[in-house]
Enzyme design. Structure first.
Site, PDB file in Angstrom:
ATOM      1  N   GLY A  22      40.328  41.570  43.423  1.00 17.36           N
ATOM      2  CA  GLY A  22      40.775  42.047  44.722  1.00 17.36           C
ATOM      3  C   GLY A  22      40.875  43.566  44.734  1.00 17.36           C
ATOM      4  N   CYS A  23      40.863  44.148  45.917  1.00 13.80           N
ATOM      5  CA  CYS A  23      40.893  45.610  46.016  1.00 13.80           C
ATOM      6  C   CYS A  23      42.235  46.169  45.553  1.00 13.80           C
ATOM      7  CB  CYS A  23      40.569  46.061  47.437  1.00 13.80           C
ATOM      8  SG  CYS A  23      41.528  45.269  48.738  1.00 13.80           S
ATOM      9  N   TYR A  24      43.344  45.602  46.021  1.00 13.48           N
ATOM     10  CA  TYR A  24      44.655  46.068  45.577  1.00 13.48           C
ATOM     11  C   TYR A  24      44.848  45.858  44.064  1.00 13.48           C
ATOM     12  CZ  TYR A  24      46.249  46.273  50.505  1.00 13.48           C
ATOM     13  OH  TYR A  24      46.409  46.564  51.839  1.00 13.48           O
TER      14      TYR A  24
ATOM     15  N   THR B 141      42.678  45.886  41.812  1.00 14.70           N
ATOM     16  CA  THR B 141      41.862  46.847  41.077  1.00 14.70           C
ATOM     17  C   THR B 141      42.654  48.118  40.805  1.00 14.70           C
ATOM     18  OG1 THR B 141      39.771  45.981  41.947  1.00 14.70           O
ATOM     19  CG2 THR B 141      39.773  48.260  41.158  1.00 14.70           C
TER      20      THR B 141
END
Length: 307
Positions: free
Chosen positions: A113-115, A117
């Site tokens: 997921g972006c968060y 990461t």
């Protein structure tokens, strides 16, 4: 011969950006379905069975159905949904955290997921190095551009320019928390506070640390140097050391597959703010998928990335 790649969900935000990165490259040949075929289960199944690689840019349930469609084929899958990020039999697609060799050898890879990461890029190496405790109740504060929420949220922000700030996940237990805890090897799930701002792309993830209250925690400089050592030689992750009073996200941000990290510390060493800045559609989604695809195909992991 080029590797054949099928992107299931190529019309979505993440899929479109993956296509943009892969289309000019001679190492890959895209299997493209038209609008009618994309809705046809048999056409999709045929695409999975014809491809060397598939990238799933789908909601979670649809991603699970797609994996079932691919059963019996030779296709190696990268799933950009949250469906398989902590699932047995799947390799977590954060090469800097799990190891490039693990991703390169995998048949099933779950894109981070972006968060997570940003959070894992900061915390996982420091816990692993023993300069932050694994049993601390960490807090994660983060803001993202609205493109990370998919078509519905994009439309909402673009239709209502009066929205200045949106915080969410207020019931706690956000679906990203599991991968944060698992791959940082933490004893407790972090308290995650995500928000959205009226910018299309870009993200800042912050972990505040009361170092003087934390057992066995290193000083801000020790933390920074541990990150510098961990990411030494990386072309994707940069640990900054220049003094700054502010960090900005700009609405004009261009696509980027970088991950930039900072450690800001109080003069007396009692507190620190760990900060990650990235493109939620780049290293937080499409760029990470392409990096993983490169490794799985035996190519330079940075090929086709915007760094």
């Amino acid at each position: 011969m080029p590797h054949t790649v099928f992107i299931d969900g190529a019309a979505g935000t993440t899929g479109l950006e993956i296509v943009e990165r892969l289309a000019p490259r001679s190492e890959f040949e895209l299997i493209v379905l038209d609008d009618e075929q994309r809705k046809c289960a048999s056409a999709r199944r045929d695409a999975f069975h014809a491809a060397d690689f598939a990238v799933l840019c789908l909601p979670d349930d649809a991603a699970r159905e797609a994996v079932a469609m691919a059963e019996g084929s030779k296709v190696r899958i990268i799933d950009a949904s949250t469906a398989h990020r902590v699932a047995d039999g799947w390799t977590y697609g954060f090469p800097e955290v799990v190891g490039r060799e693990a991703v390169a050898a995998a048949n099933r890879v779950s894109n981070p997921g972006c968060y997570p990461t940003g959070f894992l890029g900061l915390i996982a190496p420091l816990v692993r190095a023993g300069v932050l405790p694994a049993d601390w109740p960490y807090t994660v504060n983060a803001v993202s551009g609205y493109s990370g929420g998919g078509k519905a949220l994009i439309q909402r922000f673009e239709d209502d320019p009066d929205i200045a700030f949106r915080t969410y996940g207020l019931a706690l237990g956000h679906k990203h928390v599991g991968e944060m805890q698992t791959y940082a090897a933490l004893a407790h799930p972090p308290l995650f506070a995500p928000s959205v701002i009226p910018a299309h792309r870009g993200m800042v993830v912050e972990v505040p640390l009361p170092l003087s209250a934390m057992p066995m925690a290193g000083s801000p400089e020790v933390l920074r140097l541990a990150l510098v050592e961990y990411y030494s030689g990386s072309k994707i992750v940069t640990v900054h050391d220049e003094p700054q009073d502010e960090l900005l996200l700009r609405r004009s941000m261009q696509p980027s597959d970088r991950l930039d990290l900072w450690v800001f510390g109080a003069a007396d060493g009692s507190q620190a703010r760990l900060v990650a800045r990235l493109d939620n559609l780049g290293k937080g989604a499409s760029g990470a998928a392409v990096q993983n695809l490169n490794l799985m195909a035996g190519l330079d992991e940075t090929a086709g990335l915007s760094l």
